[in-house]
Enzyme design. Structure first.
Site, short mmCIF file in Angstrom:
data_model
loop_
_atom_site.label_atom_id
_atom_site.label_comp_id
_atom_site.label_asym_id
_atom_site.label_seq_id
_atom_site.Cartn_x
_atom_site.Cartn_y
_atom_site.Cartn_z
N HIS A 1 -1.60 1.40 -4.08
CA HIS A 1 -2.03 2.80 -4.01
C HIS A 1 -1.16 3.74 -4.84
O HIS A 1 -1.13 4.94 -4.60
CB HIS A 1 -2.07 3.28 -2.54
CG HIS A 1 -3.16 2.62 -1.74
ND1 HIS A 1 -3.12 2.47 -0.38
CD2 HIS A 1 -4.34 2.08 -2.13
CE1 HIS A 1 -4.21 1.87 0.05
NE2 HIS A 1 -4.97 1.61 -0.99
N GLN B 1 0.84 -1.20 0.00
CA GLN B 1 0.00 0.00 0.00
C GLN B 1 0.88 1.25 0.00
O GLN B 1 0.37 2.35 -0.17
CB GLN B 1 -0.88 0.01 1.25
CG GLN B 1 -1.84 -1.15 1.35
CD GLN B 1 -2.49 -1.20 2.73
OE1 GLN B 1 -3.40 -0.43 3.03
NE2 GLN B 1 -2.01 -2.09 3.58
N ASN B 2 2.17 1.07 0.22
CA ASN B 2 3.07 2.22 0.35
C ASN B 2 3.37 2.83 -1.01
O ASN B 2 3.53 2.12 -2.00
CB ASN B 2 4.37 1.80 1.02
CG ASN B 2 4.13 1.25 2.41
OD1 ASN B 2 3.05 1.42 2.96
ND2 ASN B 2 5.12 0.57 2.96
N THR C 1 0.56 -2.88 8.63
CA THR C 1 -0.61 -2.11 8.21
C THR C 1 -1.68 -2.18 9.29
O THR C 1 -1.86 -3.23 9.93
CB THR C 1 -1.18 -2.58 6.86
OG1 THR C 1 -2.41 -1.88 6.60
CG2 THR C 1 -1.42 -4.08 6.80
N CYS D 1 -1.67 13.81 -15.33
CA CYS D 1 -2.38 15.02 -15.73
C CYS D 1 -3.75 14.99 -15.05
O CYS D 1 -4.52 14.05 -15.26
CB CYS D 1 -2.52 15.05 -17.25
SG CYS D 1 -3.51 16.44 -17.82
#
Ligand code: BJW
Length: 248
Positions: free
Chosen positions: A119, A101-102, A190, A127
């Site tokens: 993530h 998730q880091n 986590t 953009c």
């Protein structure tokens, strides 16, 4: 750290043909990267939950970018710790998948192969209006201009990360789903409060995996685990690694 649980997990790890590890901010804590929900979670007076959203970016892109620019500078000065290094070595085993998730990139810097970045990455920019410029890497710290601009259309750029309310990249979800069919799933560092990442442990267990956690604190999924090691990752993983390799 309880020796019998460490020995049991090391035996499971040695036998596992398929091993999936899910990591969170705690794995980078010993490198000096602040966790999201620990005592160091505040930047100025903001909580991460107030900044890691598309709404916060829409309201004040400069403020959100100041937070990311600060974090990028902090992370750039950090090095992988022994927990990253053990996982990097394990990534050379067949049947190993690391889902993180880091967004800090420290698993990659330690040499981990095939990292699934649930993530996204703090080193990628996108953009914001979504012109054809998909995403690009930018490791400049600090950034020359805040907020940065898309080099193709001049629109606002945004961090290439997943904010609350945003979907996980379907290719990332597919790779994670494939890794649920494992013999052992290990969740490391986590709090397991953010979904859908937090659901990976339950999903793997439902498919028959042995599920274990390494975290000095008790987490939301504690009741659904087969085993928990209450210790920092940078201590527990090297100990497990030594046992798996028959060195102690
Ligand atoms: C150590 C240690 C040491 C310390 N060794 N350990 C189901 C139920 C309820 C809500 C939802 C649900 N499904 C979806 C939601 C909504 C939401 C959500 O989960 N909310 C909850 C908070 C309630 N999820 C989403 O919005 C997700 N998207 C989604 O579901 O899309 C579908 C959808 C779309 C639209 C509507 C509805 C659904 C996206 C989530 C994105 C999360 N993004 C962030 C920011 C990323 C970018 C950035 O970095 O800025 O990801 S938030 C933040 O939390 C970051 C982290 O990856 C994530 C998890 O945090 P983590 O890693 O667990 O860190 P901490 O700090 O919480 O814990 C650290 C742990 O380490 C602690 O336990 C310590 O004890 C431990 N520790 N030292 C080992 N040395």
């Amino acid at each position: 750290m309880d020796s019998s649980t460490v020995i049991e997990l090391s035996a499971r790890l040695r036998r596992a043909r398929r091993l999936t590890v899910v990591t969170g901010a705690g794995v980078s804590a010993a490198s000096g990267v602040p966790t999201f929900r620990g005592p160091s979670r505040l930047w100025r007076s903001f909580r991460p939950e107030d900044l890691a959203t598309p709404e916060a970016f829409g309201r004040n892109p400069r403020l959100v970018w100041e937070w990311y620019d600060w974090r990028r500078s902090l992370i750039a000065a950090c090095l992988p710790n022994p927990a990253h290094e053990v996982l990097a070595r394990w990534s050379h085993r067949d049947g190993f998948t690391l889902i993180t998730q880091n967004v800090d990139g420290l698993h990659e810097r330690a040499g981990t192969r095939g990292v699934v970045r649930f993530h996204g990455s703090i080193w990628e920019l996108r953009c914001a209006p979504g012109c054809r410029n998909d995403s690009w890497e930018d490791r400049t710290v600090p950034l020359a201009e805040l907020p940065p601009r898309c080099p193709r259309c001049g629109g606002l750029a945004r961090p290439g990360v997943v904010w609350f309310g945003e979907s996980i990249d379907p290719r990332v979800l597919a790779r994670s789903e494939a890794a649920l069919d494992c013999d052992v799933m290990l969740s490391v560092g986590t709090s397991s409060v953010v979904y859908p990442a937090a659901g990976l442990v339950q999903a793997a267990r439902a498919r028959g995996a042995f599920v274990a956690e390494i975290n000095p604190a008790t987490t939301d999924v504690a009741g659904e685990l087969d085993l928990a090691i209450a210790a920092p990752a940078e201590e527990a993983l090297p100990r497990l690694d030594a046992l798996v390799n028959g060195m102690v």
